[in-house]
Design a protein around this motif. Structure first.
Motif: not given
Length: 273
Positions: A52-59
């Motif tokens: 929970p709470g982990i997000c991403g964008s590109g690398n």
């Protein structure tokens, strides 16, 4: 921002990882390795639940509140496998494995977003249980002799409810593994929550059978623990370790702590006759 491939000891801001219990998934756990092995030449991709709470964008992979960022690979905000519509897209975790002549040729890892349309040589395993995905990735880390083992560790730390810390400890002590894999194991062990991580890191520092670079990484990992854990452990290393280079590393990180206990130790050592 930290480039995971380099495992730099300085200037690292990392996501603090916690070992939890319990996970659910769709694909049978024991089938992940065998399903991947069926692809001799091509690409395999799979999805699993991220913590929970982990997000991403590109690398870039981070906490959704912006607290800590880890860069996966060399390029910022690029991907040939996944596309995003927001700056920080919450899970799931996405793994891409390139296979060449029956061997693992590359690993790519993302959080959030959606898959780009698949080419004809892409095999999608769908959603797999997070703990089983972590176990599979850790098996890569423990068996691959090149850089693939090192690259498999960080994605495993993101898997929801996976308890990988015992495996990290074993890998840190395994002299048959590449040094990069062992160093990564120590680094991510240092992000584990709780007193157990500190105790195990201290044991690695004290174990002179472990090569110096890995022990230095363990000293750094200790320095990243909360002050009430880090400072006493580093003071103990500085006082008792037989390797002068390891003692110097401990003293360096104590100097960065600005803790009164560290200052007392410096005074003691400087006035000692």
């Amino acid at each position: 921002m930290t480039t995971l491939r380099l495992a730099s000891l300085a200037g690292t801001t990392a996501v603090v990882l916690a070992a939890l219990a319990g996970a659910a998934g769709i694909a049978p756990a024991q089938s992940i390795a065998s399903r991947v092995a069926r692809v001799s030449n091509g690409t395999v991709r799979m999805t699993f639940a991220a913590r929970p709470g982990i997000c991403g964008s590109g690398n870039s992979i981070m906490h959704s509140n912006g607290r800590g960022r880890t860069t996966w690979g060399d390029n910022w905000n690029t991907s040939r496998d996944v596309e995003w519509e927001s700056d920080c897209s919450l899970g799931p975790a996405r793994i891409v494995l390139d296979r060449r002549d029956g061997e693992l040729a590359d690993i790519r890892f993302y959080v959030g977003g959606r898959w780009r349309p698949a080419a004809s040589d892409v095999v999608d395993l769908g959603t797999v249980p997070a703990r089983e995905a972590a176990d599979y990735l850790m098996s890569i880390a423990q068996s691959e002799k090149g850089s693939m083992g090192e690259k498999a560790i960080f994605p495993a730390t993101i898997a929801d409810s996976a308890n990988i810390w015992p495996a990290l400890i074993r890998m840190a002590r395994n002299q048959d593994l590449p040094r990069g894999t062992r160093t990564q194991s120590v680094f991510w062990l240092g992000q584990a929550a709780g007193d157990a991580a500190t105790a195990n890191l201290k044991d690695i520092v004290l174990d002179n059978s472990v090569d110096r670079e890995v022990r230095e990484q363990a000293v750094f990992a200790l320095s990243q623990r909360p002050g009430d854990e880090a400072v006493p452990a580093l003071i103990s290393v500085a006082r008792t370790n037989k390797d002068p280079e390891i003692r110097k590393k401990a003293l360096f990180w104590l100097g960065q702590s600005h803790d009164p206990r560290a200052i007392d130790l410096f005074e003691e050592l400087l006035t000692k006759k």
